[in-house]
Design a protein around this motif. Structure first.
Motif, mmCIF file in Angstrom:
data_model
loop_
_atom_site.group_PDB
_atom_site.id
_atom_site.type_symbol
_atom_site.label_atom_id
_atom_site.label_comp_id
_atom_site.label_asym_id
_atom_site.label_seq_id
_atom_site.Cartn_x
_atom_site.Cartn_y
_atom_site.Cartn_z
ATOM 1 N N GLN A 26 0.833 -1.209 0.000
ATOM 2 C CA GLN A 26 0.000 0.000 0.000
ATOM 3 C C GLN A 26 0.867 1.258 0.000
ATOM 4 O O GLN A 26 0.573 2.227 -0.701
ATOM 5 C CB GLN A 26 -0.922 -0.027 1.225
ATOM 6 N N LYS A 27 1.957 1.241 0.754
ATOM 7 C CA LYS A 27 2.875 2.381 0.764
ATOM 8 C C LYS A 27 3.515 2.584 -0.604
ATOM 9 O O LYS A 27 3.717 3.718 -1.050
ATOM 10 C CB LYS A 27 3.962 2.176 1.821
ATOM 11 N N SER A 28 3.836 1.471 -1.272
ATOM 12 C CA SER A 28 4.517 1.583 -2.567
ATOM 13 C C SER A 28 3.638 2.262 -3.619
ATOM 14 O O SER A 28 4.140 2.892 -4.549
ATOM 15 C CB SER A 28 4.934 0.191 -3.056
ATOM 16 N N GLY A 52 -3.191 -11.649 0.521
ATOM 17 C CA GLY A 52 -3.352 -11.207 1.895
ATOM 18 C C GLY A 52 -2.470 -10.051 2.302
ATOM 19 O O GLY A 52 -2.386 -9.710 3.482
ATOM 20 N N SER A 53 -1.794 -9.416 1.338
ATOM 21 C CA SER A 53 -0.896 -8.297 1.673
ATOM 22 C C SER A 53 -1.585 -6.943 1.565
ATOM 23 O O SER A 53 -0.923 -5.913 1.671
ATOM 24 C CB SER A 53 0.326 -8.329 0.749
ATOM 25 N N MET A 94 -1.440 -4.028 -12.947
ATOM 26 C CA MET A 94 -1.504 -5.489 -12.834
ATOM 27 C C MET A 94 -0.959 -5.910 -11.484
ATOM 28 O O MET A 94 0.156 -5.539 -11.111
ATOM 29 C CB MET A 94 -0.696 -6.159 -13.943
ATOM 30 N N PHE A 95 -1.761 -6.707 -10.767
ATOM 31 C CA PHE A 95 -1.338 -7.249 -9.476
ATOM 32 C C PHE A 95 -1.284 -8.771 -9.595
ATOM 33 O O PHE A 95 -2.234 -9.395 -10.062
ATOM 34 C CB PHE A 95 -2.315 -6.845 -8.370
ATOM 35 N N SER A 96 -0.162 -9.343 -9.173
ATOM 36 C CA SER A 96 0.026 -10.778 -9.328
ATOM 37 C C SER A 96 0.918 -11.289 -8.206
ATOM 38 O O SER A 96 1.873 -10.612 -7.800
ATOM 39 C CB SER A 96 0.658 -11.080 -10.696
ATOM 40 N N ALA A 97 0.590 -12.482 -7.689
ATOM 41 C CA ALA A 97 1.432 -13.059 -6.637
ATOM 42 C C ALA A 97 2.797 -13.439 -7.187
ATOM 43 O O ALA A 97 3.811 -13.322 -6.502
ATOM 44 C CB ALA A 97 0.742 -14.287 -6.030
ATOM 45 N N ARG A 154 -2.675 -13.670 7.380
ATOM 46 C CA ARG A 154 -3.020 -12.374 6.796
ATOM 47 C C ARG A 154 -3.148 -11.287 7.851
ATOM 48 O O ARG A 154 -3.516 -11.555 8.985
ATOM 49 C CB ARG A 154 -4.346 -12.474 6.030
ATOM 50 N N ALA A 155 -2.862 -10.064 7.413
ATOM 51 C CA ALA A 155 -3.072 -8.857 8.227
ATOM 52 C C ALA A 155 -2.460 -8.987 9.621
ATOM 53 O O ALA A 155 -3.062 -8.621 10.624
ATOM 54 C CB ALA A 155 -4.571 -8.560 8.341
ATOM 55 N N GLY A 156 -1.242 -9.531 9.669
ATOM 56 C CA GLY A 156 -0.537 -9.624 10.944
ATOM 57 C C GLY A 156 -0.882 -10.842 11.775
ATOM 58 O O GLY A 156 -0.257 -11.081 12.804
#
Length: 624
Positions: A27-29, A47-48, A184-187, A337-339
């Motif tokens: 999210q920061k990137s 899950g990121s 594009m988002f990909s694992a 996920r999420a910590g």
């Protein structure tokens, strides 16, 4: 209020309202100023926080310095997801994220009423979220106008290609404006994704988050070594040991899903199945049962589990090993996920340990090798959970106190406690006794030890120094094409043996005798299981003493033949030429030919010359 630098104010308010205090690396990137108007190829694990990430990235492009959207008309952004569940999940995430902007978000997914979707599109929208096939249908029917698109997002792009949506994606991208942004988002970024990005993105910024470099830091990987016959029992013990709020068990085929589902139903597990043969309605009911707590275990194939999001998923079990590192990461990414912490447990039968080691090594994962929880360990964990149950901290109500007093007076404290324990255990599946196996990879270690020293000279036949041994009979012999070259590896795989543990092998017509060192005999019997059966249905029987090898010696069909390499003696009377030119006299017999049944056919009539009454030559000189 927490300061989110670079985030659109209306979006920042939504983050604070949702309880966000810090953004994830991906999210920061997306807030980098150099990325404001650029295409991006982002590799980030499941899950990121990818949904919020591309929501943050889209906001400046769609709002253009405004705080709210104008009237809804043609969509400004299109988000494409591989499955119905993931598309609806993305829609829910974007709705709260864009709540303060007045965004109107419409979903177009398979399994929903296409007429309702068409009416929603006619009323106008700002963002459309959908699956590739349904989006193509709306575009071809002119129900979805994408001429005003400013951005297109491909979520889980690698999964969409794996599911065969390449042509649909290319059609959608070709139909959209050339000046759009493409994210594009990909694992993972295999060659197919890189090729797609090169074709449809312009000077894309490649972003690899820290989560990619540190594969699933919140996930504990465990490789649990089991006997091949104990695979299902090990899964039961793992589920019982962790007692996770939600767990998912991955299988490689639909048949395996159905089998495990039936087995676990019988063992008192609250379980649902997800496979390709289910209808969309059945899938929705299964997932809802997991979300509302009616089911705690989901058994699924890789394809059927694509894109699903289960809250509180703490345990992932690989009943069948994944086929490649990418699948391993996709499966394991459902937890941690999420910590939150999660466990990814690989069930590794002894005969596929090498494959599991290669799989983990290629994925860059360091797993803890261990045995599955034993029945005693599961019971001890149950007792610890019972003693720590917060129910003992609760103050009983007035109505309960009267009943407690009556129970104590009628049965006493000890009997009452015993009844409580029995009631507690009655709702749980009993743990399984597992065959004890060696976690240490003795085969590889022994090979290395022998490789370091001088090689022993090859010794044909039984070793003189083999020592005390036990003989076993295998239900396969010479008639079944049994050969040591495949019997020895099978014994090592199924019986947790090394070649040094195996002595003489005596082949018989219908069985094979195998000599195994006394030190390894008991562990060999434990490893092959109570049925005493190995691969191919070969049964194993322990023998008392040394078997009698002479029983079948007289019945060998080749007993009268000479050994290979022994020279034959030939008589001087044997003809030197295969075809003798001299004619035999009438009545002369060839004794050598008469000894064979196929040599008793009558010979051809012999040519006796002129006037002999025999047949004419084949080519005769024509007279006159």
């Amino acid at each position: 209020m927490t300061d989110f630098n670079g985030v659109v104010p209306a979006i920042a308010k939504a983050l604070v309202k949702r309880g966000y205090t810090e953004l994830t690396p991906v999210q920061k990137s997306m807030l980098d100023p150099t990325l404001a108007a650029s295409d991006a190829l982002v590799s980030a694990q499941t899950g990121s926080g990818k949904t919020v990430a591309f929501g943050l990235a889209l906001a400046p492009t769609l709002l253009e310095n405004d705080d709210r959207f104008g009237p809804a008309a043609e969509p400004l952004a299109l988000v494409i997801a591989p499955t119905r569940e993931l598309a609806l999940q993305v829609k829910r995430e974007l709705e709260w994220l864009y709540e303060a902007t007045g965004a109107l978000i419409v979903s177009c997914v398979g399994g929903m009423d296409i007429r309702s979707e068409r009416r929603a599109l006619e009323r106008g929208s700002h963002i459309v979220v959908g699956t590739p096939g349904r989006l193509c249908d709306h575009i071809r029917r002119n129900a979805l106008d994408i001429s005003a698109l400013k951005a297109v997002v491909l979520d889980e792009a690698d999964e969409m290609l794996d599911l065969g949506f390449r042509e649909d994606l290319e059609f959608i991208l070709d139909s959209s404006p050339d000046d759009r942004r493409t994210l594009m988002f990909s694992a993972t970024v295999p060659a197919a994704i890189a090729k797609l990005a090169k074709s449809y993105q312009k000077n894309a910024v490649r972003i690899a988050t820290a989560a990619e470099e540190k594969q699933h830091g919140d996930i504990e990987y465990r490789a649990l070594v089991v006997s091949p016959s104990d695979r299902e029992n090990a899964i039961i013990n793992v589920l019982r040991y962790y007692e996770a709020t939600n767990a998912i068990v991955f299988c490689s085929t639909r048949a395996a899903v159905n089998h495990l589902t039936a087995r676990f139903h019988n063992r008192n597990f609250n379980v649902v199945a997800l496979s390709g043969e289910l209808t969309q309605n059945e899938r929705s009911h299964a997932l809802q049962a997991m979300r509302d707590g009616r089911a705690r275990v989901c058994i699924a194939t890789d394809v059927a589990a694509r894109g699903i999001d289960l809250p509180g998923l703490d345990l992932v079990i690989h009943a069948d090993l994944p086929t490649n590192p990418e699948t391993l990461l996709h499966r394991s990414g459902r937890t941690g996920r999420a910590g939150r912490k999660g466990v990814s447990a690989l069930i590794v039968p002894l005969n596929v340990r090498r494959k599991a080691e290669r799989l983990l090594d290629n994925a860059g994962i360091s797993a803890a090798w261990a045995r599955p929880p034993s029945a005693e360990e599961v019971t001890a964990r149950d007792e610890a959970r019972l003693l720590a149950d917060p129910i003992f901290e609760e103050t009983p109500s007035e109505e309960a106190r009267d009943l407690v007093k009556r129970l104590l007076d009628a049965h006493g404290a000890e009997k009452l406690a015993a009844a409580f324990v029995n009631l507690y255990r009655s709702n749980q599946s009993a743990p399984e006794d597992l065959i004890e196996v060696t976690v240490q990879d003795d085969r590889g270690r022994k090979r290395r030890e022998h490789a370091e020293g001088p090689r022993e000279p090859y010794q044909k036949g039984p070793r003189d120094d083999f020592g005390a041994s036990v003989w076993f009979s295998l239900s396969v012999g010479r008639k079944q094409n049994a050969e040591p070259r495949w019997l020895i590896p099978m014994l090592c795989r199924n019986g947790n043996l090394t070649k040094r543990d195996i002595g003489a092998i005596k082949m018989q017509p219908d069985e094979t005798y195998v000599e195994i060192s006394t030190a390894s005999a008991d562990s060999f019997l434990q490893s092959i299981g109570p049925n005493k059966t190995m691969e191919r249905g070969i049964r194993v029987t322990a023998l008392n003493g040394t078997p009698d090898f002479s029983k079948s010696a007289t019945s060998k069909p080749y007993a009268g033949k000479k050994a290979f390499g022994e020279r034959r003696e030939f008589s001087d009377e044997r003809p030197k030429d295969k075809f003798r030119k001299e004619a035999r006299a009438d009545g002369e017999r060839d004794e050598r030919r008469d000894t064979k049944p196929w040599g008793k056919k009558p010979g051809k009539p012999k040519f006796e010359g002129k006037g002999g009454g025999g047949p004419k030559p084949k080519f005769s000189k024509k007279k006159g």
